[in-house]
Write a protein that holds these residues in place. Structure first.
Motif, PDB file in Angstrom:
ATOM      1  N   LEU A 169       0.839  -1.192   0.000  1.00 27.14           N
ATOM      2  CA  LEU A 169       0.000   0.000   0.000  1.00 27.14           C
ATOM      3  C   LEU A 169       0.879   1.249   0.000  1.00 27.14           C
ATOM      4  O   LEU A 169       1.855   1.314   0.754  1.00 27.14           O
ATOM      5  CB  LEU A 169      -0.885   0.004   1.244  1.00 27.14           C
ATOM      6  CG  LEU A 169      -1.870   1.170   1.365  1.00 27.14           C
ATOM      7  CD1 LEU A 169      -3.035   0.977   0.402  1.00 27.14           C
ATOM      8  CD2 LEU A 169      -2.375   1.302   2.799  1.00 27.14           C
ATOM      9  N   PRO A 170       0.558   2.242  -0.828  1.00 23.32           N
ATOM     10  CA  PRO A 170       1.276   3.518  -0.757  1.00 23.32           C
ATOM     11  C   PRO A 170       0.786   4.312   0.455  1.00 23.32           C
ATOM     12  O   PRO A 170      -0.085   5.172   0.357  1.00 23.32           O
ATOM     13  CB  PRO A 170       0.916   4.204  -2.080  1.00 23.32           C
ATOM     14  CG  PRO A 170      -0.428   3.648  -2.432  1.00 23.32           C
ATOM     15  CD  PRO A 170      -0.426   2.228  -1.929  1.00 23.32           C
ATOM     16  N   GLY A 171       1.352   3.992   1.608  1.00 21.31           N
ATOM     17  CA  GLY A 171       0.876   4.558   2.863  1.00 21.31           C
ATOM     18  C   GLY A 171       1.072   6.064   2.963  1.00 21.31           C
ATOM     19  O   GLY A 171       2.059   6.614   2.457  1.00 21.31           O
ATOM     20  N   ILE A 172       0.148   6.719   3.645  1.00 16.22           N
ATOM     21  CA  ILE A 172       0.232   8.167   3.841  1.00 16.22           C
ATOM     22  C   ILE A 172       1.447   8.518   4.702  1.00 16.22           C
ATOM     23  O   ILE A 172       2.226   9.422   4.366  1.00 16.22           O
ATOM     24  CB  ILE A 172      -1.055   8.702   4.503  1.00 16.22           C
ATOM     25  CG1 ILE A 172      -2.300   8.330   3.677  1.00 16.22           C
ATOM     26  CG2 ILE A 172      -0.950  10.214   4.712  1.00 16.22           C
ATOM     27  CD1 ILE A 172      -2.330   8.909   2.296  1.00 16.22           C
ATOM     28  N   ILE A 173       1.618   7.823   5.818  1.00 19.16           N
ATOM     29  CA  ILE A 173       2.753   8.105   6.701  1.00 19.16           C
ATOM     30  C   ILE A 173       4.058   7.699   6.021  1.00 19.16           C
ATOM     31  O   ILE A 173       5.084   8.374   6.179  1.00 19.16           O
ATOM     32  CB  ILE A 173       2.590   7.389   8.052  1.00 19.16           C
ATOM     33  CG1 ILE A 173       1.262   7.794   8.711  1.00 19.16           C
ATOM     34  CG2 ILE A 173       3.757   7.718   8.980  1.00 19.16           C
ATOM     35  CD1 ILE A 173       1.126   9.287   8.952  1.00 19.16           C
ATOM     36  N   ARG A 174       4.029   6.621   5.262  1.00 23.95           N
ATOM     37  CA  ARG A 174       5.209   6.216   4.490  1.00 23.95           C
ATOM     38  C   ARG A 174       5.680   7.374   3.616  1.00 23.95           C
ATOM     39  O   ARG A 174       6.871   7.706   3.580  1.00 23.95           O
ATOM     40  CB  ARG A 174       4.872   4.999   3.626  1.00 23.95           C
ATOM     41  CG  ARG A 174       5.997   4.538   2.704  1.00 23.95           C
ATOM     42  CD  ARG A 174       5.503   3.442   1.756  1.00 23.95           C
ATOM     43  NE  ARG A 174       6.582   2.945   0.912  1.00 23.95           N
ATOM     44  CZ  ARG A 174       6.993   3.534  -0.207  1.00 23.95           C
ATOM     45  NH1 ARG A 174       6.409   4.655  -0.612  1.00 23.95           N
ATOM     46  NH2 ARG A 174       7.987   3.018  -0.916  1.00 23.95           N
ATOM     47  N   ALA A 175       4.753   7.981   2.888  1.00 28.08           N
ATOM     48  CA  ALA A 175       5.104   9.090   1.996  1.00 28.08           C
ATOM     49  C   ALA A 175       5.638  10.286   2.774  1.00 28.08           C
ATOM     50  O   ALA A 175       6.591  10.948   2.337  1.00 28.08           O
ATOM     51  CB  ALA A 175       3.884   9.495   1.174  1.00 28.08           C
ATOM     52  N   LYS A 176       5.048  10.570   3.934  1.00 27.92           N
ATOM     53  CA  LYS A 176       5.496  11.706   4.739  1.00 27.92           C
ATOM     54  C   LYS A 176       6.926  11.501   5.230  1.00 27.92           C
ATOM     55  O   LYS A 176       7.729  12.446   5.253  1.00 27.92           O
ATOM     56  CB  LYS A 176       4.554  11.907   5.925  1.00 27.92           C
ATOM     57  CG  LYS A 176       3.134  12.298   5.549  1.00 27.92           C
ATOM     58  CD  LYS A 176       3.081  13.657   4.881  1.00 27.92           C
ATOM     59  CE  LYS A 176       1.659  14.047   4.533  1.00 27.92           C
ATOM     60  NZ  LYS A 176       1.592  15.366   3.824  1.00 27.92           N
ATOM     61  N   ILE A 177       7.252  10.281   5.627  1.00 25.70           N
ATOM     62  CA  ILE A 177       8.606  10.003   6.111  1.00 25.70           C
ATOM     63  C   ILE A 177       9.618  10.126   4.974  1.00 25.70           C
ATOM     64  O   ILE A 177      10.705  10.693   5.144  1.00 25.70           O
ATOM     65  CB  ILE A 177       8.661   8.610   6.757  1.00 25.70           C
ATOM     66  CG1 ILE A 177       7.906   8.636   8.088  1.00 25.70           C
ATOM     67  CG2 ILE A 177      10.110   8.153   6.967  1.00 25.70           C
ATOM     68  CD1 ILE A 177       7.826   7.311   8.785  1.00 25.70           C
TER      69      ILE A 177
END
Length: 215
Positions: free
Chosen positions: A165-173
């Protein structure tokens, strides 16, 4: 396993609520709208209509979840999913012995077809969750979170080429950190990691204290 042929395929988004406000509402909507478009699903509400409904009667701290199923959108809220004790303890992980197919595109969406059988098996064995590998042996994610690990000053995470999944928190980090490498990584690399943590919208970042072998 995700049932891509399921006639009752739906989508959902789960957001953290802080100070009675949903966190990263726009980012979740963008992912939700993209998922609807890609999977051919119709959302009966516009962004502004959904925002108006979602921001009513929110808890001070907790979660917000909206689900689209059979052309109907439902909204639910609740208390925090994770406690201070969870963060103090950290997570214990194992590896699932069920490979995650690299060709199933539904893993890239938050669908209602999730099967948590492997997670339940891990929990019955005393773990919090399990890490899925591709048939080639590459790390993907857990049943509920993206995974990061640090070696020295460099942070690593599986690439979006993997079934994750293209995670929201992943992208923020990834946006925030200077030295982040996205790629294909075998499970053995976790043995050399100085730090491992999981990310999702409700936990933010959760430290991994232990990674064991196959269930």
């Amino acid at each position: 396993m995700l049932a891509s042929s399921d006639k009752n395929l739906g989508l959902f988004e789960t957001l953290k609520v802080t100070n009675s406000k949903p966190v990263f509402f726009q980012e979740h909507w963008d992912r939700f709208a993209h998922s609807c478009s890609t999977l051919g699903l119709h959302c009966p509400l516009s962004y502004s209509e959904l925002e108006a409904q979602c921001t009513q009667n929110l808890p001070t701290e907790g979660f917000l979840k909206y689900t689209l199923l059979n052309n109907k959108l439902t909204i639910e809220t609740g208390p925090p999913r994770y406690t201070p004790a969870d963060f103090k303890r950290g997570f214990r992980l194992t590896f699932s012995n069920t490979p995650r197919p690299t060709t199933d595109r539904l893993y890239k969406f938050k669908t209602t077809c999730y099967d948590f059988t492997e997670r339940h098996k891990a929990q019955q064995a005393g773990f919090d969750d399990c890490i899925f590998l591709t048939p080639e042996g590459y790390i993907t994610e857990t049943s509920i979170a993206n995974i990061f690990f640090r070696i020295g000053k460099t942070l690593y995470t599986p690439s979006l080429d993997c079934p994750i999944l293209p995670g929201i928190i992943r992208a923020k980090i990834i946006e925030r950190e200077e030295n982040v490498v996205e790629g294909l990584f075998k499970r053995e690399i976790l043995l050399d990691a100085d730090e491992i943590f999981l990310t999702n919208s409700l936990m933010g970042a959760m430290e991994v204290r232990e990674v064991k072998s196959v269930i």
